[in-house]
Every structure is written in C-alpha cells, then in structure tokens.
Design an enzyme around this catalytic site. Structure first.
Site, short mmCIF file in Angstrom:
data_model
loop_
_atom_site.label_atom_id
_atom_site.label_comp_id
_atom_site.label_asym_id
_atom_site.label_seq_id
_atom_site.Cartn_x
_atom_site.Cartn_y
_atom_site.Cartn_z
N HIS A 86 0.82 -1.21 0.00
CA HIS A 86 0.00 0.00 0.00
C HIS A 86 0.86 1.26 0.00
O HIS A 86 1.91 1.31 0.64
CB HIS A 86 -1.01 0.00 1.15
CG HIS A 86 -0.43 -0.08 2.54
ND1 HIS A 86 -0.12 1.03 3.29
CD2 HIS A 86 -0.12 -1.15 3.32
CE1 HIS A 86 0.33 0.65 4.47
NE2 HIS A 86 0.36 -0.66 4.52
N ASP A 88 -0.18 4.30 1.08
CA ASP A 88 -0.47 5.27 2.14
C ASP A 88 0.27 4.92 3.43
O ASP A 88 0.68 3.78 3.65
CB ASP A 88 -1.97 5.36 2.42
CG ASP A 88 -2.57 4.07 2.99
OD1 ASP A 88 -2.26 2.99 2.45
OD2 ASP A 88 -3.33 4.15 3.97
N GLU A 183 -5.00 1.78 2.75
CA GLU A 183 -5.02 0.54 3.54
C GLU A 183 -5.16 0.85 5.02
O GLU A 183 -5.89 0.20 5.74
CB GLU A 183 -3.72 -0.25 3.30
CG GLU A 183 -3.72 -1.65 3.89
CD GLU A 183 -3.17 -1.76 5.30
OE1 GLU A 183 -3.26 -2.85 5.89
OE2 GLU A 183 -2.66 -0.76 5.84
ZN LIG Z 1 0.94 -1.77 6.26
#
Ligand SMILES: [Zn+2]
Length: 416
Positions: A86, A88, A183
């Site tokens: 992810h 973010d 996420e």
């Molecule tokens: Zn993570």
C-alpha cells in the site's frame, strides 16, 4: 545470488519513496482519502513503465496495477501470482517531510533520533537490534513516521521487477502487481479490482521482522451496545427518571479484566470497549471483538449478550440492545486449503538465508479482505519495525533480504 544488480538499489528506491508524503485520513468517504497519495501512485506507474512492466493501469481510486509477463516457454503454464503493498502511511503520526537517517554499520546500543532526543530506539524494547550489528539501520529524524509501512513493500516489489529485468535468465511465470491506497484507514481495499488483477494468488508484502510470514489474522466483529433509559427534568425526576448511564458504566465494568487488549497477547483474543456516548435517555458503547477462532469469537459475542440480559435485570426500566457486525474473518479459513502459498514463501525466505517463521497477525491486512473475495493472500515480512510511530525503522539488510526472498519466490512458483 551472483545476479546483475538492479538499476537502482532497493535502499535508494526506499529512501526516495519515504520522502513522499502519502498519509491517509480517517473518516473519509472517498478513496483516496488524501490527494497526496496520487503523487506516489503516479510516480510508480511511470517507473513501472521504465522497468518494462506491461498493462499498467491506474484506477480512479488511486490503485496502480501492472503485469510482468512470463518468460517461460509458451507451453509451460505457471500459476500467475500477485504482489501487493500500500502507498499510504498511517494517520497516527505525521508523514510530511520525512527525513530518513542512515545509521551506517550499526555497532549496538540505543539509537537516539537526532531532531528529537526524547525519541530513542532502545535495545531493551527492540531486542532485534542485537541481531543487526554491522547493518545500516534506517530511522526517522524523530519528528515523523518513517513510512516503511508500507514503502518497504513497494520498494522491494519494484526492485524485484528491476532485478528480473536485469536477469532474464531467472525463470518466472506471470506476475501481477497491485499498489493500493487507503489501507491504513480500511477503505481502500473495497476498491481493489480482483477480477482484472491477473493473479490467482497473491502476497501482501506488508509484514515486520525478517522471516515472519502470516496466514492468520483476527476474525473481527464490532458490537454496538445501546442502553435505553428514560429522561425527564431532573427537578421532577423522582421515581420517573431511568438513567441509562449507570447501566452502561456497570456493563463495561462486568467485562472480565483478563479479556482485554491490555491484558492479552499471542493467540489470545480480546473484547475492547473503545468509544461511546453517555446520555440519560440513550447511552451506547462500541466494543471490538477479536479472536483467531470463530468459536472463540462466538463465545465473546455470547458473553456480551449475557451481560446485556443481566444488566437489564439489575437496572429495571433499562433495555439493552446488542448489535454485532462482522468486520473481517481469519484468512486462515481459506488459506488452509492452499498450503503451497505459505510453503513456497517459507522456502523462498530460506533460500535468502533467513530462518522463516509463522506469526498470526493481531489485526487485519488487505489480504484478509482479498482472501475472502477470491484472491488468497498471505502476508510477507518487509524487515520493518515499530509501525505507525516515530520509532519506526528498517535496514539495508531488511530491504535486501526481503527483495531476495521475492525473487526466489517467483522462481519457486516457476519450478513447482
Ligand atoms: Zn501496512
């Protein structure tokens, strides 16, 4: 491994990515929750192009997908596998102006972070440091998180692609790549397109300690317990008012002390009252229920319902309602039918010179949702530690060994 090196080292790539602010934000209804996540997503799409990936797609939800075609003879069919991480970083600690610090050739001892000496990575709290002598440890300057969670996953996946490009003699089947948004705030994965992803199985590269592989997450539910009383003007309340606040207070105090997050660890589940409102007429509390076994989760739900009944008896005039919602399920329920996923990951880590081990996750991953949407998805380490904190760190060896493991993993799928 005696291979040609990647065009950019995994450490340099990691240091570039962590400097990009991609913090996500709680309580948003749109994905991505922050527009800053696009900066890294767009960069990754461009770099995937340079690395020779095919079929690069960026969705309106800030998801980046790509394919690495098989280099095997056309008649040799290998299961397509995916790798997911992810873009973010956690809303818990700022991710703006990350200034990564390299502590080269670490020789032991506590690590004081230079821009805030109150932030210290201690040997006492991080025994793994004892195994890291001579490594180059990568920390923050003490004012932000590092974002190794999960830019370590991204950097190692990108470097794996780079290495495969520089070493075409490494056999591999079709590989699908997915970089996801949001996420950390739990809303991104709903927007992940499983059907067009191009893999039958995948790994999230989003774990911690080198060698740690996970095929279990919590089974998770959230209960909302509502206490209905009767409000009236307190001046004329005698024998009329039924104050729901007392029922709420008594209810949460009935929860066994040995069943809380602050008193449990390892494989032991918990119940966790975490937010609520206290009001005479209507009080309510939200309670997380977590367990690795469905039976254990059912028992916890049953306990909350029994407490509701006994609270009603104890507080005449108060009615108590318990509503329970499912959040996610233990991915082991599905992954136990695909044991080769974990076996191959363990073998890949061994070939990278690590001593791999299984560790259940006291939480959820993107994989726990994807697994139940038809993309079985265990989780692989990244070498990172102290996620969501200013004390977050990773290391050169952590990043290099994770990359090496991924390269071995695609070869193992091609061999088997
Ligand atoms: Zn993570």
């Amino acid at each position: 491994m005696g291979l040609n090196p990647p065009r950019e080292s995994v450490v340099d790539r990691f240091l570039r990515y962590v400097r990009i602010d991609t913090q996500s934000k709680e309580d948003q209804t749109v994905v991505p929750s922050t527009s800053t996540q696009w900066t890294l997503a767009n960069l990754l799409a461009a770099e995937l192009e340079q690395l020779g990936a095919r079929d690069i797609r960026t969705s309106e939800f800030c998801m980046v997908y790509a394919a690495i075609p098989s280099n095997l003879p056309a008649d040799q069919r290998v299961t397509p596998i995916g790798f997911i991480s992810h873009v973010d970083t956690s809303p818990a600690v700022t991710g703006a102006n990350v200034n990564p610090i390299i502590h080269a050739n670490y020789q032991g001892g506590d690590i004081v972070l230079p821009c805030d000496p109150s932030q210290v990575i201690t040997v006492a709290q991080n025994p793994v440091l004892a195994e890291m002598l001579g490594d180059d440890i990568i920390t923050t300057d003490g004012t932000t998180l590092l974002g190794s969670d999960d830019k370590a996953g991204i950097a190692t996946i990108m470097t794996m692609i780079d290495i495969l490009g520089q070493n075409p003699e490494i056999p591999h089947g079709p590989i699908a790549i997915g970089f996801t948004a949001d996420e950390e705030v739990g809303i991104g994965i709903e927007k992940f397109d499983v059907s067009s992803f191009g893999a039958e199985f995948a790994y999230t590269v989003d774990g911690g300690t080198l060698g740690e592989i996970s095929d279990e997450t919590w089974s998770a539910r959230t209960a909302t317990v509502t206490f209905l009383g009767k409000s009236t003007h307190p001046g004329t309340a005698k024998d009329v008012m039924v104050n729901a606040i007392y029922a709420l207070a008594d209810y949460v105090l009935q929860i066994p002390r040995d069943m809380l997050p602050e008193t449990t660890e390892g494989r032991v589940g918990f119940v966790h009252p975490y937010i609520g409102t206290a009001d005479v007429e209507t009080s309510s509390v939200k309670i997380l229920l977590r367990d690795f076994d469905i039976a254990g989760l059912e028992a916890k739900e049953e306990l909350l319902r029994e407490l509701a009944t006994s609270t009603e008896r104890k507080f005449p005039g108060v009615s108590v309602r318990v509503e329970v919602k499912e959040n996610y399920k233990n991915m082991k329920e599905v992954l136990k039918h695909h044991p080769q996923l974990v076996e191959n990951a363990l073998e890949a880590a061994r070939r990278a010179g690590l001593a791999p081990f299984m560790m259940p996750i006291r939480g959820g991953t993107d994989g726990s949702k994807l697994t139940f949407r038809g993309l079985p998805c265990p989780n692989i380490f990244t070498g990172g530690h102290n996620f969501h904190s200013k004390l977050e760190f990773n290391s050169r060896r952590g990043l290099e060994k994770t990359t090496e493991t991924l390269v071995h993993l695609v070869q193992i799928f091609a061999e088997r």
